[in-house]
Design a protein around this motif. Structure first.
Motif, mmCIF file in Angstrom:
data_model
loop_
_atom_site.group_PDB
_atom_site.id
_atom_site.type_symbol
_atom_site.label_atom_id
_atom_site.label_comp_id
_atom_site.label_asym_id
_atom_site.label_seq_id
_atom_site.Cartn_x
_atom_site.Cartn_y
_atom_site.Cartn_z
ATOM 1 N N SER A 1 0.774 -1.236 0.000
ATOM 2 C CA SER A 1 0.000 0.000 0.000
ATOM 3 C C SER A 1 0.807 1.290 0.000
ATOM 4 O O SER A 1 0.336 2.289 -0.524
ATOM 5 C CB SER A 1 -0.950 0.005 1.199
ATOM 6 N N VAL A 2 1.974 1.318 0.584
ATOM 7 C CA VAL A 2 2.704 2.578 0.680
ATOM 8 C C VAL A 2 3.233 2.987 -0.703
ATOM 9 O O VAL A 2 3.868 2.188 -1.393
ATOM 10 C CB VAL A 2 3.845 2.514 1.724
ATOM 11 N N PRO A 3 2.948 4.202 -1.127
ATOM 12 C CA PRO A 3 3.486 4.663 -2.411
ATOM 13 C C PRO A 3 4.998 4.857 -2.326
ATOM 14 O O PRO A 3 5.493 5.431 -1.353
ATOM 15 C CB PRO A 3 2.792 6.003 -2.642
ATOM 16 N N ILE A 4 5.702 4.368 -3.333
ATOM 17 C CA ILE A 4 7.149 4.524 -3.397
ATOM 18 C C ILE A 4 7.483 5.148 -4.747
ATOM 19 O O ILE A 4 7.119 4.612 -5.798
ATOM 20 C CB ILE A 4 7.890 3.184 -3.241
ATOM 21 N N LEU A 5 8.166 6.280 -4.688
ATOM 22 C CA LEU A 5 8.580 6.984 -5.894
ATOM 23 C C LEU A 5 10.097 6.988 -5.960
ATOM 24 O O LEU A 5 10.767 7.189 -4.937
ATOM 25 C CB LEU A 5 8.073 8.424 -5.889
ATOM 26 N N VAL A 6 10.628 6.769 -7.132
ATOM 27 C CA VAL A 6 12.071 6.797 -7.346
ATOM 28 C C VAL A 6 12.438 8.154 -7.917
ATOM 29 O O VAL A 6 11.775 8.652 -8.832
ATOM 30 C CB VAL A 6 12.505 5.662 -8.304
ATOM 31 N N LEU B 1 3.838 13.068 -6.250
ATOM 32 C CA LEU B 1 3.675 12.493 -4.926
ATOM 33 C C LEU B 1 2.197 12.479 -4.541
ATOM 34 O O LEU B 1 1.680 11.465 -4.058
ATOM 35 C CB LEU B 1 4.486 13.305 -3.921
ATOM 36 N N GLY B 2 1.501 13.580 -4.798
ATOM 37 C CA GLY B 2 0.065 13.648 -4.507
ATOM 38 C C GLY B 2 -0.721 12.624 -5.290
ATOM 39 O O GLY B 2 -1.636 11.974 -4.759
ATOM 40 N N ARG B 3 -0.364 12.456 -6.550
ATOM 41 C CA ARG B 3 -1.058 11.468 -7.391
ATOM 42 C C ARG B 3 -0.849 10.045 -6.859
ATOM 43 O O ARG B 3 -1.795 9.259 -6.796
ATOM 44 C CB ARG B 3 -0.545 11.579 -8.828
ATOM 45 N N SER C 1 -3.037 5.410 -3.969
ATOM 46 C CA SER C 1 -2.881 4.435 -2.897
ATOM 47 C C SER C 1 -4.077 4.475 -1.950
ATOM 48 O O SER C 1 -4.592 3.444 -1.536
ATOM 49 C CB SER C 1 -1.594 4.734 -2.118
ATOM 50 N N ASP C 2 -4.531 5.680 -1.612
ATOM 51 C CA ASP C 2 -5.696 5.829 -0.735
ATOM 52 C C ASP C 2 -6.944 5.219 -1.354
ATOM 53 O O ASP C 2 -7.705 4.532 -0.693
ATOM 54 C CB ASP C 2 -5.953 7.298 -0.392
ATOM 55 N N SER C 3 -7.164 5.457 -2.654
ATOM 56 C CA SER C 3 -8.364 4.918 -3.279
ATOM 57 C C SER C 3 -8.283 3.406 -3.416
ATOM 58 O O SER C 3 -9.284 2.721 -3.297
ATOM 59 C CB SER C 3 -8.600 5.570 -4.647
#
Length: 128
Positions: free
Chosen positions: A75-80, A115-117, A122-124
């Motif tokens: 679930s946690v968003p991870i951005l590179v 990041l917001g996207r 992830s929330d939805s």
């Protein structure tokens, strides 16, 4: 909102920290993958931003270790955030479990938007 930034280069950490500070936000930082994983074990983060190429272990190692964790891995968003602009690097990151890939240097607007996207997606996914 708690964001963890895993980056071995102190100057890059400072630049991103200053970006978040300009928004009135704090940023948790880890100088390497091992420290980042210890922080993930001890704290809840709404998202993680990681460098791709680091000594000892890289961003893909971090992503893989987090994705294998049943409690938050999916679930946690991870951005590179990487200096590698190749399509191969981008594909490897996405295939490895990253939600998004941004190239350095990244602008504040791009960082916040992506990041917001990722957090919204992830929330939805979590609540649908």
């Amino acid at each position: 909102m708690r964001i963890l930034y895993v980056e071995d280069d102190a100057m890059n950490r400072r630049v991103v920290r200053d970006m978040f500070a300009s928004l009135g936000m704090d940023l948790d930082e880890a100088p390497d993958v091992a420290t980042g994983l210890r922080m993930v074990d001890a704290e809840h983060f709404d998202a993680i931003v990681t460098d791709l190429m680091m000594p000892e272990a890289d961003g893909l190692d971090l992503i893989g270790a987090i994705r294998r964790r049943a409690d938050l891995g999916a679930s946690v968003p991870i951005l590179v955030l990487t200096a590698d602009t190749s399509d191969v690097a981008r594909e490897n990151c996405l295939r490895g479990g990253a939600n998004d890939v941004m190239t350095k240097p990244v602008g504040l607007a791009t960082l916040v938007e992506r990041l917001g996207r990722a957090i919204a997606a992830s929330d939805s996914a979590t609540f649908s």
